[in-house]
Design a protein around this motif. Structure first.
Motif, mmCIF file in Angstrom:
data_model
loop_
_atom_site.group_PDB
_atom_site.id
_atom_site.type_symbol
_atom_site.label_atom_id
_atom_site.label_comp_id
_atom_site.label_asym_id
_atom_site.label_seq_id
_atom_site.Cartn_x
_atom_site.Cartn_y
_atom_site.Cartn_z
ATOM 1 N N VAL A 104 24.118 114.223 4.098
ATOM 2 C CA VAL A 104 24.184 112.982 3.331
ATOM 3 C C VAL A 104 23.759 111.823 4.221
ATOM 4 O O VAL A 104 24.148 111.743 5.385
ATOM 5 C CB VAL A 104 25.613 112.736 2.785
ATOM 6 C CG1 VAL A 104 25.671 111.432 1.988
ATOM 7 C CG2 VAL A 104 26.062 113.912 1.918
ATOM 8 N N GLN A 105 22.957 110.940 3.663
ATOM 9 C CA GLN A 105 22.528 109.740 4.380
ATOM 10 C C GLN A 105 22.546 108.562 3.410
ATOM 11 O O GLN A 105 22.275 108.724 2.219
ATOM 12 C CB GLN A 105 21.122 109.930 4.955
ATOM 13 C CG GLN A 105 20.663 108.811 5.877
ATOM 14 C CD GLN A 105 19.262 109.034 6.416
ATOM 15 O OE1 GLN A 105 18.412 108.155 6.371
ATOM 16 N NE2 GLN A 105 18.998 110.234 6.933
ATOM 17 N N ASN A 106 22.871 107.384 3.929
ATOM 18 C CA ASN A 106 22.901 106.185 3.099
ATOM 19 C C ASN A 106 21.709 105.287 3.414
ATOM 20 O O ASN A 106 20.968 105.500 4.371
ATOM 21 C CB ASN A 106 24.192 105.403 3.343
ATOM 22 C CG ASN A 106 24.201 104.735 4.703
ATOM 23 O OD1 ASN A 106 24.014 105.402 5.730
ATOM 24 N ND2 ASN A 106 24.391 103.426 4.738
ATOM 25 N N VAL A 107 21.548 104.274 2.587
ATOM 26 C CA VAL A 107 20.620 103.170 2.839
ATOM 27 C C VAL A 107 21.394 101.880 2.587
ATOM 28 O O VAL A 107 21.892 101.673 1.479
ATOM 29 C CB VAL A 107 19.397 103.204 1.907
ATOM 30 C CG1 VAL A 107 18.430 102.067 2.262
ATOM 31 C CG2 VAL A 107 18.686 104.533 1.978
ATOM 32 N N THR A 108 21.546 101.048 3.602
ATOM 33 C CA THR A 108 22.271 99.783 3.418
ATOM 34 C C THR A 108 21.305 98.776 2.808
ATOM 35 O O THR A 108 20.728 97.919 3.495
ATOM 36 C CB THR A 108 22.842 99.283 4.750
ATOM 37 O OG1 THR A 108 23.679 100.299 5.315
ATOM 38 C CG2 THR A 108 23.684 98.027 4.545
ATOM 39 N N ASP A 109 21.115 98.892 1.490
ATOM 40 C CA ASP A 109 20.085 98.098 0.820
ATOM 41 C C ASP A 109 20.576 96.747 0.333
ATOM 42 O O ASP A 109 19.909 96.084 -0.469
ATOM 43 C CB ASP A 109 19.451 98.901 -0.323
ATOM 44 C CG ASP A 109 20.454 99.432 -1.331
ATOM 45 O OD1 ASP A 109 21.673 99.247 -1.132
ATOM 46 O OD2 ASP A 109 20.025 100.053 -2.324
ATOM 47 N N VAL A 110 21.729 96.302 0.817
ATOM 48 C CA VAL A 110 22.120 94.894 0.711
ATOM 49 C C VAL A 110 23.020 94.594 1.905
ATOM 50 O O VAL A 110 24.017 95.269 2.141
ATOM 51 C CB VAL A 110 22.833 94.562 -0.626
ATOM 52 C CG1 VAL A 110 24.114 95.372 -0.806
ATOM 53 C CG2 VAL A 110 23.110 93.068 -0.738
ATOM 54 N N ASP A 111 22.611 93.606 2.701
ATOM 55 C CA ASP A 111 23.361 93.224 3.898
ATOM 56 C C ASP A 111 22.740 91.938 4.425
ATOM 57 O O ASP A 111 21.609 91.581 4.070
ATOM 58 C CB ASP A 111 23.300 94.332 4.950
ATOM 59 C CG ASP A 111 24.425 94.206 5.985
ATOM 60 O OD1 ASP A 111 25.358 93.412 5.750
ATOM 61 O OD2 ASP A 111 24.372 94.905 7.012
ATOM 62 N N GLU A 124 23.420 84.181 -2.984
ATOM 63 C CA GLU A 124 23.381 85.558 -2.517
ATOM 64 C C GLU A 124 23.746 86.504 -3.660
ATOM 65 O O GLU A 124 24.493 86.120 -4.570
ATOM 66 C CB GLU A 124 24.348 85.767 -1.351
ATOM 67 C CG GLU A 124 23.987 84.982 -0.103
ATOM 68 C CD GLU A 124 24.868 85.331 1.077
ATOM 69 O OE1 GLU A 124 25.721 86.234 0.926
ATOM 70 O OE2 GLU A 124 24.695 84.728 2.143
ATOM 71 N N PRO A 125 23.252 87.729 -3.640
ATOM 72 C CA PRO A 125 23.573 88.681 -4.711
ATOM 73 C C PRO A 125 25.050 89.049 -4.693
ATOM 74 O O PRO A 125 25.690 89.083 -3.633
ATOM 75 C CB PRO A 125 22.701 89.890 -4.383
ATOM 76 C CG PRO A 125 22.443 89.794 -2.921
ATOM 77 C CD PRO A 125 22.362 88.327 -2.623
ATOM 78 N N SER A 126 25.582 89.310 -5.873
ATOM 79 C CA SER A 126 26.979 89.728 -5.972
ATOM 80 C C SER A 126 27.137 90.630 -7.188
ATOM 81 O O SER A 126 26.293 90.648 -8.083
ATOM 82 C CB SER A 126 27.914 88.516 -6.096
ATOM 83 O OG SER A 126 27.629 87.776 -7.276
ATOM 84 N N TRP A 127 28.238 91.389 -7.180
ATOM 85 C CA TRP A 127 28.513 92.341 -8.249
ATOM 86 C C TRP A 127 29.966 92.201 -8.703
ATOM 87 O O TRP A 127 30.816 91.683 -7.964
ATOM 88 C CB TRP A 127 28.265 93.772 -7.756
ATOM 89 C CG TRP A 127 26.820 94.079 -7.553
ATOM 90 C CD1 TRP A 127 25.978 94.702 -8.424
ATOM 91 C CD2 TRP A 127 26.026 93.770 -6.396
ATOM 92 N NE1 TRP A 127 24.713 94.801 -7.892
ATOM 93 C CE2 TRP A 127 24.716 94.229 -6.641
ATOM 94 C CE3 TRP A 127 26.295 93.124 -5.174
ATOM 95 C CZ2 TRP A 127 23.681 94.078 -5.736
ATOM 96 C CZ3 TRP A 127 25.260 92.976 -4.256
ATOM 97 C CH2 TRP A 127 23.976 93.446 -4.532
ATOM 98 N N ASP A 128 30.227 92.698 -9.891
ATOM 99 C CA ASP A 128 31.586 92.681 -10.425
ATOM 100 C C ASP A 128 32.459 93.613 -9.594
ATOM 101 O O ASP A 128 32.202 94.812 -9.495
ATOM 102 C CB ASP A 128 31.556 93.139 -11.888
ATOM 103 C CG ASP A 128 32.935 93.152 -12.526
ATOM 104 O OD1 ASP A 128 33.892 92.616 -11.912
ATOM 105 O OD2 ASP A 128 33.065 93.712 -13.636
ATOM 106 N N GLY A 129 33.491 93.041 -8.992
ATOM 107 C CA GLY A 129 34.404 93.823 -8.177
ATOM 108 C C GLY A 129 35.743 94.050 -8.838
ATOM 109 O O GLY A 129 36.736 94.313 -8.126
ATOM 110 N N GLY A 130 35.811 93.966 -10.159
ATOM 111 C CA GLY A 130 37.086 94.175 -10.837
ATOM 112 C C GLY A 130 38.112 93.169 -10.368
ATOM 113 O O GLY A 130 37.854 91.951 -10.354
#
Length: 409
Positions: free
Chosen positions: A79-86, A209-215
């Motif tokens: 398994v490998q990730n991509v940190t596509d927001v930072d 900056e981008p953001s997402w719903d974090g509950g």
């Protein structure tokens, strides 16, 4: 997110040896004994620039781990990730006037092309941070609800004191941790934190900056360490065999990730071994995007360098060593590739059975690729000096070099 196509790995007669590898947490060699399916997580790129030789050296090292395991007739769950927001990605996009999503997608695509050219085996799961957010939010909420995390001006921080094993991955003292935290994305000087080393789990939305719903966390985006923890737990579970990356990830990234997972699950350890590759330098300094002293895989390919030669240049250095990229390093690799290809192009040659076992033994001994290359060099020299009558030998050597070292002759 999709990975890249896999090159075929030739099957070899016999069976490889179990891998002895250096574990950062214990400071010594450990013999890995996975079950029928070996599990490995390797931290991926932050895609704001092309793949440089430091990246290539790291992923080459863990490709060797996979090849050793495959030679023992195990399956590998990689398994490998991509940190596509930072932050670095957003900063580069702003600097260049690009959309951050477009920048991330373009550089990730180029990374895939480089990995394909170098014939590095792809992960089974290749996961971006953005697509992992639905799985990250519940973990942060759970850490907060169990008292292992706290809020500070809308941001959520992990309390390192909630994990009794904190510090065991890197083995560093507090002073060294504070220094590296400041250098590698932490904020030890922020007022109000319970411990200067506490890392951010969830960053509250910032203007522009981008953001997402974090509950219940509110809008925002995930911290760096929890990203990999969520992906690893989802696809590998606790106690997987190897957590891998460059040596600069031992602290804070792998230290913090282990503590996140151990606090979440109450289990120990997160990974059975923490394996770290050395740094590649150029002109006397570590090759890094921030310094701009980079040699890109894609540029070498555009210049006509055979990817097999690039891979041999990487293999000529022990994976844990820090080393310097030079024109001489590449020239030596090009010359070696030519000698090897000439040797296997003949209709017969010296027996190759002992050579296969030498390569296997070298790689099982902490991925000693330079010793494996030296063994092939000796066989190629004998081929040129006294030949041999084994008609199958060149083919065996070609398949062994392909299967175990990833170099197509």
């Amino acid at each position: 997110m999709h990975a890249w196509p896999a090159s075929e790995v030739p099957a070899l007669p016999g069976k490889g040896r179990d891998l002895r590898i250096h574990d950062t947490a214990t400071g010594g060699l450990v013999t890995l004994d996975p079950g029928p399916v070996a599990r490995i997580y390797v931290c991926g790129i932050t895609p704001y620039d092309a793949t440089h030789m430091g990246h290539a050296a790291t992923y080459n090292a863990f490709d060797l781990v996979q090849r050793v395991w495959l030679d023992t007739k195990r399956q590998v769950h990689y398994v490998q990730n991509v940190t596509d927001v930072d932050d670095p990605l957003l900063e580069r996009a702003n600097r260049d006037g690009k959309d951050w999503v477009e920048l991330a997608e373009g550089e990730t695509a180029l990374f895939r092309e480089d990995m394909t050219a170098l014939r590095l085996l792809p992960p089974k799961h290749y996961i971006g941070a953005v697509e992992a957010i639905p799985g990250i939010v519940p973990l942060v909420e759970r850490l907060r609800d169990m008292g292992a995390a706290y809020e500070l001006e809308g941001d959520i921080y992990f309390s390192v004191e909630s994990d009794a094993h904190f510090g065991e991955v890197s083995g560093l003292d507090t002073a060294a941790m504070k220094l590296l935290s400041a250098e590698r994305g932490g904020d030890p000087e922020r007022v109000g934190k319970k411990n200067p080393l506490d890392p951010m789990l969830w960053m509250a939305a910032r203007d522009g900056e981008p953001s997402w719903d974090g509950g219940s966390l509110g809008r925002g985006r995930p911290g760096w360490h929890i990203e990999c923890v969520a992906i690893a737990l989802d696809h590998l579970g606790m106690g997987f065999d190897v957590q891998g990356g460059g040596s600069d990830l031992a602290f804070p990234h792998h230290e913090m990730g282990a503590s996140h997972a151990q606090a979440l699950t109450g289990e120990y350890p997160f990974a059975k071994a923490y394996v770290h590759a050395g740094m590649v330098g150029l002109d006397g300094a570590k090759m890094s995007k921030s310094k701009g002293n980079l040699v890109f895989v894609s540029q070498l390919r555009r210049d006509g360098v055979d990817p097999a030669a690039i891979r041999l240049a990487l293999l000529a250095h022990h994976y844990r060593a820090d080393w310097e990229w030079t024109d001489a390093v590449l020239a030596e690799a090009v010359e070696r590739l030519g000698r090897w290809r000439a040797a296997v192009s003949r209709p017969d040659g010296p027996s190759a059975e002992a050579l296969v076992e030498e390569i296997r033994e070298a790689l099982a001994n902490d991925l000693d690729a330079p010793a494996a290359l030296a063994a092939v060099d000796r066989w190629a020299a004998r081929q040129g000096a006294d030949g041999g009558a084994d008609e199958g030998a060149p083919g065996v050597v070609s398949r062994a070099v392909d299967a175990l070292l990833g170099v197509a002759l």
